[in-house]
Design a protein around this motif. Structure first.
Motif, PDB file in Angstrom:
ATOM      1  N   PHE A 203     -51.027 -15.230 -26.103  1.00 56.46           N
ATOM      2  CA  PHE A 203     -52.424 -14.830 -26.298  1.00 56.46           C
ATOM      3  C   PHE A 203     -53.024 -15.493 -27.532  1.00 56.46           C
ATOM      4  CE2 PHE A 203     -55.719 -11.879 -27.866  1.00 56.46           C
ATOM      5  CZ  PHE A 203     -56.547 -11.896 -26.751  1.00 56.46           C
ATOM      6  N   LEU A 204     -52.190 -15.806 -28.533  1.00 53.05           N
ATOM      7  CA  LEU A 204     -52.693 -16.475 -29.726  1.00 53.05           C
ATOM      8  C   LEU A 204     -53.322 -17.824 -29.370  1.00 53.05           C
ATOM      9  CD1 LEU A 204     -53.025 -16.767 -32.783  1.00 53.05           C
ATOM     10  CD2 LEU A 204     -50.696 -17.707 -32.856  1.00 53.05           C
ATOM     11  N   LEU A 205     -52.681 -18.571 -28.460  1.00 54.43           N
ATOM     12  CA  LEU A 205     -53.233 -19.861 -28.059  1.00 54.43           C
ATOM     13  C   LEU A 205     -54.561 -19.687 -27.324  1.00 54.43           C
ATOM     14  CD1 LEU A 205     -50.157 -21.972 -26.876  1.00 54.43           C
ATOM     15  CD2 LEU A 205     -51.459 -22.162 -28.994  1.00 54.43           C
TER      16      LEU A 205
ATOM     17  N   GLY B 271     -62.078 -24.496 -23.716  1.00 51.74           N
ATOM     18  CA  GLY B 271     -61.048 -24.429 -24.750  1.00 51.74           C
ATOM     19  C   GLY B 271     -59.717 -23.924 -24.219  1.00 51.74           C
ATOM     20  N   PRO B 272     -59.667 -22.713 -23.611  1.00 54.58           N
ATOM     21  CA  PRO B 272     -58.395 -22.245 -23.051  1.00 54.58           C
ATOM     22  C   PRO B 272     -57.848 -23.133 -21.943  1.00 54.58           C
ATOM     23  CG  PRO B 272     -59.920 -20.417 -23.314  1.00 54.58           C
ATOM     24  CD  PRO B 272     -60.695 -21.664 -23.586  1.00 54.58           C
ATOM     25  N   VAL B 273     -58.726 -23.742 -21.125  1.00 52.43           N
ATOM     26  CA  VAL B 273     -58.255 -24.620 -20.052  1.00 52.43           C
ATOM     27  C   VAL B 273     -57.551 -25.845 -20.629  1.00 52.43           C
ATOM     28  CG1 VAL B 273     -59.067 -26.245 -18.297  1.00 52.43           C
ATOM     29  CG2 VAL B 273     -59.822 -23.879 -18.229  1.00 52.43           C
ATOM     30  N   LEU B 274     -58.140 -26.460 -21.648  1.00 50.31           N
ATOM     31  CA  LEU B 274     -57.506 -27.619 -22.261  1.00 50.31           C
ATOM     32  C   LEU B 274     -56.142 -27.256 -22.851  1.00 50.31           C
ATOM     33  CD1 LEU B 274     -60.591 -29.260 -24.016  1.00 50.31           C
ATOM     34  CD2 LEU B 274     -59.367 -30.109 -22.015  1.00 50.31           C
ATOM     35  N   LEU B 275     -56.064 -26.092 -23.503  1.00 48.49           N
ATOM     36  CA  LEU B 275     -54.777 -25.661 -24.051  1.00 48.49           C
ATOM     37  C   LEU B 275     -53.772 -25.369 -22.935  1.00 48.49           C
ATOM     38  CD1 LEU B 275     -55.703 -23.368 -27.076  1.00 48.49           C
ATOM     39  CD2 LEU B 275     -54.887 -25.708 -27.084  1.00 48.49           C
ATOM     40  N   ALA B 276     -54.266 -24.807 -21.809  1.00 51.65           N
ATOM     41  CA  ALA B 276     -53.361 -24.517 -20.689  1.00 51.65           C
ATOM     42  C   ALA B 276     -52.765 -25.802 -20.124  1.00 51.65           C
ATOM     43  CB  ALA B 276     -54.118 -23.761 -19.599  1.00 51.65           C
ATOM     44  N   VAL B 277     -53.596 -26.825 -19.960  1.00 47.41           N
ATOM     45  CA  VAL B 277     -53.081 -28.103 -19.467  1.00 47.41           C
ATOM     46  C   VAL B 277     -52.106 -28.710 -20.477  1.00 47.41           C
ATOM     47  CG1 VAL B 277     -53.720 -30.446 -18.804  1.00 47.41           C
ATOM     48  CG2 VAL B 277     -55.126 -28.533 -18.065  1.00 47.41           C
TER      49      VAL B 277
END
Length: 351
Positions: A308-310, A330-336
């Protein structure tokens, strides 16, 4: 030495330059509409199961299904938004009248009971210092822009631009419903050709993350705004719809929503309304924050398998980099990025 334009290297360089030129110009032409197209894609993806259900009920009626889905999504978003805007407009009028009264007569005196608080003497001293400096108070009110005609016109212009973007997103949504399968198949084909079979995992990570962010951030923020607004109304806060909308907007950033209802609870306590202040504080701590602290992390971290921190950092960084659409980008880029990292880790262990 003359350049042989018929050589394979020259042809490759020319082809690469041509592709860069074409795609660069295409990006330049479409760049003003990226936010609207991104919103349309997010809405289409989130509501795609309902679109599939309608397609089963209305076979060979793709145009009708796309039209019904587009109208349904637009109404679902627009009608509550219009209601909130009218309610908030009325509350803003009341708040503006209060600001004008403060500008004319200054701040009202603090309740006598504030002196008995821990540190109450300091609070009273600071308040009296501000109360005795009307020019400072007027400067702070002017800084808000609520009395500046130019600022209000700028706000109205921004509302108009966002309304135009919303209309374009709805327009694009129809074609995504109509040709979504074809667009997704082409995108998967191109991605697989360039990135290999790993592209399928990346695309899946994007889809799961978008759905988790929608339900884990946007809907929980709306739920917090509604619950907090109800608490404000029961506690007797002026302009509860306005404060509820502010709470919802602030709650888009995880763990920031309590700032609003804690501040309003302190305001009630300062005016001697101890029961209302305690009730609002307990409502916020036990009900509103429960949505933020428990439901949101479970909804986001469960499906995405991302800490969740990411996601939290992705929301903040996305807002800073891309604006409101950055809530998802933002979350999508981190997920990839996490998906690529995990794939590299698996390959590293297998060698």
């Amino acid at each position: 030495m003359p350049i042989n334009i018929d050589s394979p290297l020259a042809r490759r360089v020319a082809a690469l330059a041509f592709l860069i030129l074409i795609f660069g110009l295409t990006y330049w032409v479409l760049s003003p509409f990226f936010a609207s197209l991104a919103w349309a894609g997010i809405l289409a993806y989130v509501t795609w199961p309902l679109q599939q259900w309608l397609c089963q009920r209305l076979p060979e009626r793709q145009n009708i299904v796309a039209l019904l889905m587009t109208l349904g999504v637009a109404a679902t978003l627009l009608l509550p938004l219009v209601w909130v805007m009218f309610t908030v407009a009325m509350d803003v009028s009341a708040a503006t009248a209060t600001i004008k009264q403060i500008m004319a007569h200054g701040l009202p005196p603090l309740p006598v009971g504030v002196n008995a608080w821990p540190g109450g003497a300091w609070i009273v001293g600071q308040y009296q210092r501000i109360q005795g400096d009307p020019l400072w108070l007027l400067a702070q009110i002017d800084a808000l822009g609520l009395t500046d005609v130019a600022s209000l016109k700028g706000i109205a212009g921004e509302v108009g631009r966002n309304a135009a973007k919303f209309g374009l997103a709805v327009f694009a949504l129809f074609f995504l419903y109509r040709h979504g399968f074809s667009v997704l198949a082409q995108f998967r084909g191109v991605a697989t050709r360039w990135l290999g079979e790993a592209a399928r995992g990346y695309i899946q990570s994007v889809g799961v993350t978008v759905r988790a962010v929608v339900f884990g951030i946007v809907l929980t923020a709306v739920a917090q705004g509604v619950l907090a607004g109800l608490g404000y109304w029961v506690a007797g806060i002026e302009a509860p719809a306005l404060w509820g909308a502010i709470t919802a907007l602030v709650s888009l950033i995880p763990f920031v929503g309590p700032v609003v209802w804690i501040g309003l609870s302190i305001g009630l306590l300062a005016h001697g309304e101890t029961q209302a202040a305690l009730g609002l504080f307990l409502w916020g701590a036990l009900v509103v924050s429960w949505v933020d602290n428990l439901i949101r992390p479970l909804v986001i971290s469960g499906p995405t398998r991302i800490p969740f921190l990411l996601v939290f950092l992705g929301v903040l960084g996305g807002l800073n980099a891309f604006g409101l659409i950055g809530l998802f980008l933002g979350p999508v880029l981190l997920a990839v990025s996490v998906a690529i990292w995990r794939e590299w880790s698996v390959h590293a262990r297998s060698k």
